[in-house]
Scaffold this motif. Sequence first.
Motif, PDB file in Angstrom:
ATOM      1  N   PHE A 122       0.790  -1.235   0.000  1.00 19.59           N
ATOM      2  CA  PHE A 122       0.000   0.000   0.000  1.00 19.59           C
ATOM      3  C   PHE A 122       0.821   1.283   0.000  1.00 19.59           C
ATOM      4  N   LYS A 123       2.098   1.203   0.303  1.00 19.75           N
ATOM      5  CA  LYS A 123       2.862   2.440   0.400  1.00 19.75           C
ATOM      6  C   LYS A 123       3.990   2.554  -0.619  1.00 19.75           C
ATOM      7  N   SER A 124       4.229   1.472  -1.358  1.00 13.18           N
ATOM      8  CA  SER A 124       5.386   1.491  -2.251  1.00 13.18           C
ATOM      9  C   SER A 124       5.062   2.193  -3.566  1.00 13.18           C
TER      10      SER A 124
ATOM     11  N   ALA B 123      -5.096  -6.133 -11.155  1.00  9.89           N
ATOM     12  CA  ALA B 123      -4.595  -5.770  -9.819  1.00  9.89           C
ATOM     13  C   ALA B 123      -4.229  -7.010  -9.005  1.00  9.89           C
ATOM     14  N   HIS B 124      -4.980  -8.117  -9.210  1.00 13.88           N
ATOM     15  CA  HIS B 124      -4.667  -9.299  -8.383  1.00 13.88           C
ATOM     16  C   HIS B 124      -3.323  -9.909  -8.771  1.00 13.88           C
TER      17      HIS B 124
ATOM     18  N   THR C 226      -7.300  -3.008   5.685  1.00 13.54           N
ATOM     19  CA  THR C 226      -7.318  -1.822   4.826  1.00 13.54           C
ATOM     20  C   THR C 226      -8.635  -1.711   4.045  1.00 13.54           C
ATOM     21  N   ARG C 227      -9.234  -2.856   3.735  1.00 14.72           N
ATOM     22  CA  ARG C 227     -10.467  -2.797   2.946  1.00 14.72           C
ATOM     23  C   ARG C 227     -11.691  -2.515   3.804  1.00 14.72           C
ATOM     24  N   TYR C 228     -11.802  -3.185   4.938  1.00 10.38           N
ATOM     25  CA  TYR C 228     -13.060  -3.129   5.684  1.00 10.38           C
ATOM     26  C   TYR C 228     -13.024  -2.281   6.950  1.00 10.38           C
ATOM     27  N   LEU C 229     -11.836  -2.003   7.445  1.00  5.72           N
ATOM     28  CA  LEU C 229     -11.769  -1.282   8.709  1.00  5.72           C
ATOM     29  C   LEU C 229     -11.320   0.145   8.438  1.00  5.72           C
TER      30      LEU C 229
ATOM     31  N   ILE D 151     -10.473  -7.299  -3.492  1.00  5.41           N
ATOM     32  CA  ILE D 151     -10.224  -6.649  -2.192  1.00  5.41           C
ATOM     33  C   ILE D 151      -8.967  -5.794  -2.240  1.00  5.41           C
ATOM     34  N   PHE D 152      -7.932  -6.286  -2.919  1.00  8.83           N
ATOM     35  CA  PHE D 152      -6.666  -5.558  -2.911  1.00  8.83           C
ATOM     36  C   PHE D 152      -6.833  -4.170  -3.512  1.00  8.83           C
ATOM     37  N   TYR D 153      -7.441  -4.126  -4.700  1.00  8.99           N
ATOM     38  CA  TYR D 153      -7.585  -2.822  -5.364  1.00  8.99           C
ATOM     39  C   TYR D 153      -8.478  -1.887  -4.545  1.00  8.99           C
TER      40      TYR D 153
END
Lengths: 580, 247
Positions: free
Chosen positions: A97-99, A112-113, A179-182, A283-285
């Motif tokens: 998520f930060k790179s 994305a997957h 990151t997705r749900y919270l 979920i990732f995207y």
Amino acid sequence: MYPSTFFGLLLETNARLLRRRVLAIREQSWLMIAVMASFVLGYWGASYLMFHHGFRFLASLPGVGGMVVERMLYLFFAFLFVMLLFSNMIIGYSSLFKSQETQWMLTLPVPAHEVFRWKLVETSVLASWAFIFLAAPMIVAYGLARGVGWIFYLKVFVLFLPFTMIPAAVGSLVILAVTRYLHRRVFKWVLFGVGAMVLLACVFFVRPINAADLQESQMIGALDQILRNSRFTRYPLLPSSWVAQSMIAWGDGWMWKGTFFFLVVLSNALLAGVICVAASGRIFYDGWSRNHSQGSFKLGIEMLDKTIALPRSWLLEPVLRLFPRLDSCTRALIVKDIRVFWRDTSQWSQFVIFFGLLGLYVINLRNVTYDWHNEYWAVFIAFLNLGASSMTLGTLTTRFVFPQFSLEGKRLWIVGMVPFGLKRVLLQKFWLSSVVAILITTSLTLVSCLLLHVPAWLTLLFSATGVLMSFGLCGIAVGVGALFPNFGTGSTANRRDDNPAKIVSGFGGTFCFVLSLVYIAVVIAIEAAPMWLQFYGGILRRDQQPWAMVGAWMIVSLISLLATTIPMQLALKRVENMEM
Amino acid sequence: MIRTENLTKTYGGLLAVNDLNLDIAQGEFFAFLGPNGAGKTTSIKLLTGLLKPSSGRAVICGHDIQTEPVEARRGISYVPDFPFLYDKLDPLEFMLLVGQLYGMERPEILRDSEELFDTFDLNGARQQLIENLSHGTRQRVALAAALLHNPRVLIIDEPMVGLDPRSARVVKNVLKQRSRAGMTVFLSTHVLNIAEELADRIGILNHGRLIAVGTKDELRRQSGHDGALEDAFLTLTRTEQEIAASR
């Protein structure tokens, strides 16, 4: 594009990058290579000897030896599993998520997957190689203790590969879900809640083995306590227990039992991988987009979120006014350093973890009961405590003081141009860090000595030593930090110089840490020498001991003076001629 | 080539992009202007599919960037203000990687890279690792890599940052030339004279809203200023306080 093409291209590229990094070592100085090599070999050698003697000692215990050795393996792998899980989560979060690389990959014509799958593999390799490196001496010591052939080591290596996949997959799933749900705000409170619960659990449930119990007559009772407390590591659904069972079975020559548990590990690793990859699809995207749509992360503690208000004039200025002889430039630099540190959230997480562990250490000291009327135990425990406190300080100065000069990097245009020059900047950093270090060390020494019922004269000695070591360790950290700065490559895309953790991971940081460890070892050895001579050697009489201690402290003072002045003098000379 | 329909993005309570409607034709050079924090980078991230919109949609090369991301991205190249490059690769190795990621064949990549290296004056840097290159040279490598697969749409954020005047001139010429050849250029910048010099149409974003769009003359008319684009821009993006003060 086929997924295999994407993977193949990235594999090829990363292999090339790795080869370049390895070849780049040749361009480094021999001093650096020697320090790195001696650190690696020193770690392997010391760990191997420790495990070798440990296994030999435990195996020699009548009746329960084999069982205790096995339990140690269960414990080791359970600990390793938890560490791998955390390591995968931390590395996975920044990698996914930060790179900048991930952002670039998400603009390519690749689903994305597929990006997620690649990042999962990359994360598991990055998070796991160090653990294999750390576990290697233990495996060798165990193998030699069991008298196994070389094939055992190969099998254990193969066993480790699927084992590392399980925490990688579980860790990535946790990160994806969070990151997705919270929402960050909820996550933050969950994190605080979990942290508080862990701390409370440690306070109430962790009871170290009493030193008094380790007397021979009560050894069996103490071992029984260890076995009872570590029973959870044999829980059959824990991946670490499968690995331990497989390794123990192969060590005992039961090939099929070992292979069975290897297959259990492998099948679960594959299942975890499949679930992780299947779940990652959307979920990732979604998580990535959500993560980049929530603005800055706030701690939710008003004082910290607003900052940042803390070191403003109402607190800092009155404290600094207590020192009227401080000139305005030094005062401005001190205020700047404190504010920058306070506002740099990247420093906070590590600082909190660091002091959390320190808190646990101090909290648990109250459980260390021993016969403090027995002089041997009193002195032994006190020196152990001095060692722990010094190591803490050494780690602290390497992690937080060493990067200070490098962090000035791009700011040198202003700091270096002020009328009093870089020499005073360096001296200001030395004095500020020394004062903070003295405050930390002295309070840590006093609290721990009080909890351990350390005799008053030893408390005084250790406090005085703490002050000397604060100067010595800060001298090393500031001096080496200026001698081997890491300003990055100067490219705006390379943010290496903005991240203190990355600055420390370079040659200078390693050198500083090794030098600090050597200094600590020398100081403790010299201070403990009179005790050793009295208790073991019988060379010193009791009435000679105080004089010997005073003599030892004088030598320590001299060594600390050298440890402070030599790196600082070299650094001052260097910054005097530094071209910006 | 680029079409947005009521594209909206909120960050918590903040409306970063508000109901953005754009229609940019093939071969058009579109400059996207706006003060700091106006929502330009967020808009670009929505166009490239890096962020999910809160509502509305973006269609690139006829494909919805959210529902058909791979098809849409085949036709796009995105160059951010600080592009990602692998430090331990040399420029040609990076071109080979990017070209292959876009499905190009090796001989084709080598041929086109030669041409782009000549265009962007990168021949002197080709033997060096990217980590040793200056920011301006890295920027040119990123641009060359972005143009390698002949994208139909180029989305570029602040392309002139760190470029010397000669390199800036080369980049401007290449972008204009590609645009004339049919590539749609979406350029986000703070530098008004670049927009004035290159763009066919200009869009001005303020507080997440597209407050004006049109040719330079249309914007001048809209703002009531006949002079430089700067005056038109400053008038259109005035804050309420500034308007009140001028009264």
